[in-house]
Design a protein around this motif. Structure first.
Motif, short mmCIF file in Angstrom:
data_model
loop_
_atom_site.label_atom_id
_atom_site.label_comp_id
_atom_site.label_asym_id
_atom_site.label_seq_id
_atom_site.Cartn_x
_atom_site.Cartn_y
_atom_site.Cartn_z
N LEU A 54 0.83 -1.20 0.00
CA LEU A 54 0.00 0.00 0.00
C LEU A 54 0.86 1.26 0.00
O LEU A 54 0.55 2.23 -0.69
N SER A 55 1.95 1.24 0.75
CA SER A 55 2.87 2.37 0.76
C SER A 55 3.49 2.60 -0.62
O SER A 55 3.59 3.75 -1.09
N ASN A 56 3.91 1.53 -1.25
CA ASN A 56 4.52 1.65 -2.59
C ASN A 56 3.51 2.13 -3.62
O ASN A 56 3.83 2.98 -4.47
N ILE A 57 2.30 1.61 -3.57
CA ILE A 57 1.26 2.05 -4.50
C ILE A 57 0.99 3.54 -4.32
O ILE A 57 0.93 4.31 -5.29
N ALA A 58 0.84 3.96 -3.07
CA ALA A 58 0.57 5.38 -2.80
C ALA A 58 1.73 6.26 -3.28
O ALA A 58 1.49 7.33 -3.87
N PHE A 59 2.95 5.82 -3.07
CA PHE A 59 4.11 6.59 -3.53
C PHE A 59 4.06 6.77 -5.05
O PHE A 59 4.23 7.88 -5.57
#
Length: 182
Positions: A54-59
């Motif tokens: 989720l962090s990578n997608i948001a980034f």
């Protein structure tokens, strides 16, 4: 103003194929398939892995949203609960963007046919049909639902593009869906 377009649906609904077609229709566009951020071996989707994904997608989505010269950001992934979408949206800077959510809906018979064909081709494992049918039954249909039985990815993409461009779709603004053609 940019358009952030989420394409949702269970495994085998056609999200990736529709998104690739939509990217062409709405060019200039960015396209991110959430599965690219979820690709690991062995596939063990624990809490730590989910948080990282989720962090990578948001980034990546935030990077695309702030880049000039591309008016559309298309993202597809299995988002079977509103909480998944809300979690992602809370991580994004949506200033200067309209958010659209489309869910591809396919019948159990069509889903079985599509996934069985993929299994025969060696593209998916034999348990995918059962897993996808179970996930389909969990789906909280929300956003704009696109019936995808009997239509090609290009036809579904054209319907989505038409809804976004014509004002016939709702978009998410300040915590609620509103009609884009206000």
């Amino acid at each position: 103003m940019k358009n952030l377009i989420f394409i949702n649906g269970t495994m085998g609904a056609g999200k990736s194929a529709v998104s690739r077609e939509l990217k062409k229709i709405l060019a200039p566009s960015f396209f991110l398939d959430g599965d690219w951020c979820w690709d690991m071996e062995p596939f063990v989707p624990g809490a730590a892995e989910r948080a990282l994904v989720l962090s990578n997608i948001a980034f990546l989505l935030n990077s695309y949203l702030t880049f000039d010269g591309r008016g559309n950001v298309i993202f597809c992934w299995v988002m079977h609960k509103r909480a998944v979408v809300e979690d992602l949206l809370a991580r994004l800077d949506l200033s200067g963007a309209r958010f659209f959510l489309f869910t591809l809906d396919v019948s159990e018979a069509e889903l079985t046919r599509r996934l069985s064909r993929d299994v025969e081709r060696g593209l998916r494992d034999s348990g995918i049909v059962e897993r996808s049918l179970a996930r389909r039954r969990e789906f909280d249909a929300f956003g704009e639902v696109v019936p995808a039985d009997g239509i090609s990815p290009a036809e579904a993409a054209r319907a989505i593009a038409s809804a976004v461009l014509s004002g016939g779709a709702r978009f998410y603004e300040r915590g609620a869906y509103v009609w884009s053609g206000r």
